[in-house]
Design a protein around this motif. Structure first.
Motif, PDB file in Angstrom:
ATOM      1  N   LYS A 166       1.956   2.017  -5.632  1.00 42.78           N
ATOM      2  CA  LYS A 166       2.004   1.569  -4.305  1.00 42.78           C
ATOM      3  C   LYS A 166       0.578   1.411  -3.670  1.00 42.78           C
ATOM      4  CE  LYS A 166       4.539   2.412  -0.190  1.00 42.78           C
ATOM      5  NZ  LYS A 166       5.030   3.197   0.635  1.00 42.78           N
ATOM      6  N   LYS A 167      -0.244   2.434  -3.732  1.00 43.52           N
ATOM      7  CA  LYS A 167      -1.434   2.061  -3.171  1.00 43.52           C
ATOM      8  C   LYS A 167      -2.086   0.911  -3.913  1.00 43.52           C
ATOM      9  CE  LYS A 167      -5.705   4.724  -2.870  1.00 43.52           C
ATOM     10  NZ  LYS A 167      -6.614   5.407  -3.235  1.00 43.52           N
ATOM     11  N   LEU A 168      -2.085   0.738  -5.139  1.00 38.46           N
ATOM     12  CA  LEU A 168      -2.785  -0.325  -6.041  1.00 38.46           C
ATOM     13  C   LEU A 168      -2.226  -1.928  -5.500  1.00 38.46           C
ATOM     14  CD1 LEU A 168      -4.995  -1.324  -8.064  1.00 38.46           C
ATOM     15  CD2 LEU A 168      -3.080  -1.194  -9.766  1.00 38.46           C
ATOM     16  N   ALA A 169      -0.950  -1.813  -5.273  1.00 36.45           N
ATOM     17  CA  ALA A 169      -0.078  -3.191  -4.765  1.00 36.45           C
ATOM     18  C   ALA A 169      -0.519  -3.442  -3.305  1.00 36.45           C
ATOM     19  CB  ALA A 169       1.367  -2.950  -4.778  1.00 36.45           C
ATOM     20  N   ASP A 170      -0.788  -2.401  -2.481  1.00 34.66           N
ATOM     21  CA  ASP A 170      -1.158  -2.500  -0.938  1.00 34.66           C
ATOM     22  C   ASP A 170      -2.650  -3.199  -0.996  1.00 34.66           C
ATOM     23  OD1 ASP A 170       1.081  -1.690  -0.062  1.00 34.66           O
ATOM     24  OD2 ASP A 170       0.622   0.410   0.191  1.00 34.66           O
ATOM     25  N   GLU A 171      -3.471  -2.613  -1.807  1.00 35.73           N
ATOM     26  CA  GLU A 171      -4.884  -3.212  -1.910  1.00 35.73           C
ATOM     27  C   GLU A 171      -5.051  -4.522  -2.281  1.00 35.73           C
ATOM     28  OE1 GLU A 171      -7.260  -0.554  -4.410  1.00 35.73           O
ATOM     29  OE2 GLU A 171      -6.973   1.072  -3.196  1.00 35.73           O
ATOM     30  N   VAL A 172      -4.066  -4.918  -3.438  1.00 38.62           N
ATOM     31  CA  VAL A 172      -4.214  -6.211  -3.955  1.00 38.62           C
ATOM     32  C   VAL A 172      -3.383  -7.279  -2.746  1.00 38.62           C
ATOM     33  CG1 VAL A 172      -3.059  -7.764  -5.535  1.00 38.62           C
ATOM     34  CG2 VAL A 172      -3.904  -5.619  -6.400  1.00 38.62           C
ATOM     35  N   ILE A 173      -2.485  -6.885  -1.877  1.00 39.33           N
ATOM     36  CA  ILE A 173      -1.925  -7.511  -1.068  1.00 39.33           C
ATOM     37  C   ILE A 173      -3.075  -7.680  -0.007  1.00 39.33           C
ATOM     38  CG2 ILE A 173      -0.159  -7.599   0.815  1.00 39.33           C
ATOM     39  CD1 ILE A 173       1.675  -6.498  -1.369  1.00 39.33           C
ATOM     40  N   SER A 174      -3.640  -6.682   0.801  1.00 40.49           N
ATOM     41  CA  SER A 174      -4.613  -6.619   1.657  1.00 40.49           C
ATOM     42  C   SER A 174      -5.804  -7.701   1.303  1.00 40.49           C
ATOM     43  CB  SER A 174      -5.031  -5.441   2.112  1.00 40.49           C
ATOM     44  OG  SER A 174      -5.837  -4.686   1.078  1.00 40.49           O
ATOM     45  N   SER A 175      -6.087  -7.863   0.035  1.00 44.30           N
ATOM     46  CA  SER A 175      -7.268  -8.291  -0.461  1.00 44.30           C
ATOM     47  C   SER A 175      -6.688  -9.721  -0.502  1.00 44.30           C
ATOM     48  CB  SER A 175      -7.978  -8.159  -1.881  1.00 44.30           C
ATOM     49  OG  SER A 175      -7.137  -8.281  -2.854  1.00 44.30           O
ATOM     50  N   LEU A 176      -5.852 -10.111  -0.374  1.00 46.18           N
ATOM     51  CA  LEU A 176      -5.388 -11.691  -0.477  1.00 46.18           C
ATOM     52  C   LEU A 176      -5.301 -12.270   0.816  1.00 46.18           C
ATOM     53  CD1 LEU A 176      -2.095 -11.628  -3.010  1.00 46.18           C
ATOM     54  CD2 LEU A 176      -4.726 -12.530  -3.269  1.00 46.18           C
TER      55      LEU A 176
END
Length: 176
Positions: A166-176
């Motif tokens: 979940k943390k990894l998915a949030d980081e990827v989404i925020s970087s987009l």
């Protein structure tokens, strides 16, 4: 007849020569020679003989002149053919020199072409080797990537749980 018998009996050494028309044999011979000479002179036999000899001399002179002309023509032909032979020999030498030069040029071109062909084949071989090296490196990289991906999958599967995901998915989404 008595005269004849007395002559025979007396043993006379002379014999009687026949005579015709009152001429003895030597007189007949002289008369025949005179007639023969008169006929020769009257018929102009010496002129005929001289004319025949003159004609023969003229014919021989004509033949000699023809022979001189033929000799001159033969010498001219000989000189002409000698010149032609000399010219043909020069032409043959020139042709031979040209053929040698052409052969040397062909040999030089063949050597140059063979050097170019060897260089081209060497480049082709080097290109094949480089391509094989690149293919081998690519294959090794692909296997390394596959192995790394498999290892990452195993490591990620062990180390990651739902929170980490979940943390990894949030980081990827925020970087987009």
């Amino acid at each position: 007849m008595a005269d004849i018998l007395t002559l025979l009996a007396s043993g006379a050494e002379g014999h009687a020569e026949p005579a015709v028309l009152g001429l003895d044999s030597y007189q007949w011979v002289a008369l025949a020679m005179t007639v023969l000479i008169a006929v020769f002179v009257w018929k102009k036999v010496p002129g005929i003989i001289t004319g025949g000899l003159d004609a023969k001399i003229a014919e021989i002179r004509t033949q000699l002149d023809e022979a001189k002309t033929l000799r001159a023509e033969a010498e001219a032909l000989r000189a002409e053919y000698s010149a032609k032979i000399a010219s043909a020999e020069k032409d043959a030498e020139a042709m031979l020199a040209g053929a040698r030069e052409e052969a040397e040029a062909i040999l030089a071109k063949a050597e140059a072409d063979s050097e170019v062909m060897v260089a081209r084949r060497q480049r082709m071989a080097e290109d094949k080797i480089a391509a094989a090296e690149r293919a081998a490196v690519a294959e090794v990289k692909a296997k390394a990537v596959t192995a790394a991906a498999a290892a990452s999958k195993v490591l990620i599967a062990k180390a990651h749980d739902k929170k980490a995901d979940k943390k990894l998915a949030d980081e990827v989404i925020s970087s987009l």
